[in-house]
Design an enzyme around this catalytic site. Sequence first.
Site, PDB file in Angstrom:
ATOM      1  CG  ASP A  31      -2.221   0.745   1.020  1.00 15.52           C
ATOM      2  OD1 ASP A  31      -3.287   0.152   1.225  1.00 15.52           O
ATOM      3  OD2 ASP A  31      -2.148   1.938   0.623  1.00 15.52           O
ATOM      4  CG  ASN A  32      -0.052   4.591  -2.594  1.00 13.98           C
ATOM      5  OD1 ASN A  32      -1.058   4.506  -1.865  1.00 13.98           O
ATOM      6  ND2 ASN A  32      -0.095   5.027  -3.838  1.00 13.98           N
ATOM      7  CG  ASP A  58       2.515   3.997  -6.884  1.00 16.00           C
ATOM      8  OD1 ASP A  58       2.210   5.196  -6.942  1.00 16.00           O
ATOM      9  OD2 ASP A  58       1.924   3.109  -7.521  1.00 16.00           O
ATOM     10  CB  SER A 124     -16.881  -0.989  -9.585  1.00 19.20           C
ATOM     11  OG  SER A 124     -17.971  -0.150  -9.290  1.00 19.20           O
ATOM     12  CB  THR A 126     -19.106   2.000 -11.601  1.00 17.39           C
ATOM     13  OG1 THR A 126     -19.473   3.322 -11.938  1.00 17.39           O
ATOM     14  CG2 THR A 126     -17.726   1.686 -12.098  1.00 17.39           C
ATOM     15  CE1 TYR A 148     -15.431   3.428  -9.752  1.00 19.39           C
ATOM     16  CE2 TYR A 148     -13.092   3.365  -9.263  1.00 19.39           C
ATOM     17  CZ  TYR A 148     -14.368   2.842  -9.116  1.00 19.39           C
ATOM     18  OH  TYR A 148     -14.557   1.728  -8.341  1.00 19.39           O
ATOM     19  CE  LYS A 152     -12.337  -0.256  -9.711  1.00 20.07           C
ATOM     20  NZ  LYS A 152     -11.318  -0.979  -8.924  1.00 20.07           N
ATOM     21  CE1 TYR A 176     -14.239  -4.292  -4.459  1.00 26.68           C
ATOM     22  CE2 TYR A 176     -15.003  -6.518  -4.898  1.00 26.68           C
ATOM     23  CZ  TYR A 176     -13.996  -5.649  -4.549  1.00 26.68           C
ATOM     24  OH  TYR A 176     -12.738  -6.116  -4.279  1.00 26.68           O
ATOM     25  CG  PHE A 177     -23.883  -4.448  -6.922  1.00 23.37           C
ATOM     26  CD1 PHE A 177     -23.147  -5.516  -7.444  1.00 23.37           C
ATOM     27  CD2 PHE A 177     -24.845  -3.862  -7.713  1.00 23.37           C
ATOM     28  CE1 PHE A 177     -23.400  -5.997  -8.735  1.00 23.37           C
ATOM     29  CE2 PHE A 177     -25.119  -4.346  -8.995  1.00 23.37           C
ATOM     30  CZ  PHE A 177     -24.390  -5.408  -9.504  1.00 23.37           C
ATOM     31  NE  ARG A 230     -26.537   4.073  -6.849  1.00 23.05           N
ATOM     32  CZ  ARG A 230     -27.432   4.860  -7.438  1.00 23.05           C
ATOM     33  NH1 ARG A 230     -28.709   4.482  -7.481  1.00 23.05           N
ATOM     34  NH2 ARG A 230     -27.066   5.999  -8.014  1.00 23.05           N
TER      35      ARG A 230
END
Length: 335
Positions: A31-32, A58, A124, A126, A148, A152, A176-177, A230
Amino acid sequence: MKVLLTGGAGYIGSHTCVELIEAGFETVIADNFDNSSPKVVDRIERITGTRPKLYTLDVADKAAVDEMFENEHFDAVVHFAGLKAVGESVQIPVRYYRNNIDTTLTLLETMKKYHVNLFVFSSSATVYGVPETVPLTEGMPTWCTNPYGWTKYMNEQILTDAARADEELSVVLLRYFNPIGAHKSGLIGENPNGIPNNLMPYITQVAVGKLPRLGVFGNDYPTPDGTGVRDYIHVVDLAKGHLKALEYAASHKGAEIFNLGTSQGYSVLDIVNTFSRVNGIEIPYDIKDRRPGDIAECYADPKKANEILNWHADLGLEDMCRDSWNWQKNNPQGY
Ligand code: WQD
């Protein structure tokens, strides 16, 4: 199985790390800390009694990633690391494409070099854009309305093509929802930088007094009470889905997509009213204009994950509201 969790100090990454440790997996976090806190690693250790190994780097840094893979002999990668704010992605699209695509390409090249063949990707809902119908199944059309979402979408395509070209590579794409809630300990939870974009962290910050009132973005949608609907899923259920995805990847080749949702849609006011009832806290709100880019309804048909991964969302909206508040009231300033 030894698993690398990129972005493992983040909201979903940390909850997945806990579930993997408790299932007996060996976990390493990279993780950064752009959008997470190093304290999360301490909290994971307090919850599980095991401290995941940490690399502060990173994931787009090829040399650093290569050194990590050389040091560790991973069996699998779960890739959470990425920029994830829809509105921000519209403002700085090039940074989103550079970061969210480079990280995936760097991981794929390094995995190939070190013969790591299992890849679970944090995708996602999305990618479904403005759905023509609901509930959403994995075969429905995908089209995005913001950079974004396109990152994905593009990552899904990159990973699918990579799996098609490499018979050893197994890829699972998890759509993912709307993840909300927190581990029952209240030690880890959603900790957005600045003013929250998402509904539940905004509600909990109103509840804890950090923010004065909630703005409800529109009540003129074609939904039962006019507010957006949602598919909210408890983050612990979502985390457990990654366990199932790793088990599936270990016994399959190619690329497979799964919706991780509950099939139950709730409106904004459902969330507000349930949160208030369960926690005994009023949430003052004002009806505002619709948020640009928002859709009326989005919820999953999770049958494929239910049947093929033998995964089900077990926790309900009351658990999500109770656990979200338990995290926030014990961590009013976040980590
Ligand atoms: C939920 C509902 C809003 C805030 C986004 C991303 C998605 C994923 C989850 C990353 C909507 C309403 C919200 C507020 C409100 N993120 N709302 N007032 O937009 O469904 O999904 O987050 O992967 O990719 O697109 O989630 O929580 O922002 O909104 O009324 O202050 O709450 O209009 O109906 P969303 P959200």
